[in-house]
Design an enzyme around this catalytic site. Sequence first.
Site, PDB file in Angstrom:
ATOM      1  N   PRO A 200       0.511  -1.052  -0.025  1.00 24.76           N
ATOM      2  CG  PRO A 200      -0.272  -1.364   2.096  1.00 24.76           C
ATOM      3  CD  PRO A 200       0.753  -2.359   1.731  1.00 24.76           C
ATOM      4  CD  GLU A 201       4.910   2.394  -2.906  1.00 28.41           C
ATOM      5  OE1 GLU A 201       4.572   3.286  -4.270  1.00 28.41           O
ATOM      6  OE2 GLU A 201       5.369   1.338  -3.133  1.00 28.41           O
TER       7      GLU A 201
END
Length: 283
Positions: A2-3
Amino acid sequence: MPELPEVETVRDGLQRHVSGRTIADVQVLHPRAARRHLAGPDDLAAVLRGSTVGVVRRRGKYLWLPVGHDALIAHLGMSGQLVVGDPGRPLAPHVRATFAFTDGGPDLRFVDQRTFGHLTFAPGGAVLPPALAHIAPDPLEDAFDDERFAARLRLRKTGIKRALLDQSLISGVGNIYADEALWRARLHWARATDGLRRPDVTRLLAEVRAVLAAAIAAGGTSFDSLYVQVNGQSGYFDRSLAVYGREGEPCPRCGTPVRRDKFMNRSSFSCPRCQLRPRRGRW
DNA sequence: CGCAGGCCCTGGTAGC
DNA sequence: TGCTACCAGGGCCTGC
């Protein structure tokens, strides 16, 4: 992993499925999930009970759910998921916390295999939690100042990729999108920040924004089941990646095999032809 | 003070 | 087959 695009996709899902609802009960199933909440898991549950969730917000990779003047901060770490579903469904492995709502509708579960993610309560944090003051604006926010970023970059004595990953300088960019933006901007990851010319920085920021926006439009990048949207579905931006995870495969621009370097205890993917290694680089 | 590196953590996989 | 070693990496912390 998750960015910014993945976290934004989750934020959007929480806004649609959780915002406006009142928390009836919180169960913290693994103490590490609440390790940043110094008063402990029981306190976290107690302060949230009876609170109504406001408009869900995000800065970089951090999420927060305003509750009154306060907020519940969530960070997904490497493998965190926030999923909404039928309260009667079985408890999946790695569920670290559950949130039930007073309307008896779908519940919210924090799932996190590698336990790098966490939840914490931020008093007075509805607008911007004080604990996130050191996190720079992300490049999709109005608050992001291109001039200030360029000026701070010039003062750094480090390599451009390390700077892109520094959340106090620019937030939301992680290993995947750093590699993709650098490839798009034709910059090698070891280029010294104080040696970049202003057009390089302008181009890089434009490519960072472009790749983040494209990934949001695709619902994020999913290599495996570790990142999912709140409905459990995967994003499909991994099909659009040019270099990340593609060692040995042809550069989409010139056909040269993508190379992988060891850097910061992780991998950096780049095109050896499009992104020439600097003679005096930094990393 | 700026910067670099260590650490936390688990499941999948490669290699012997 | 079953073991070990390694890999993924965000952010906090420490030490130089």
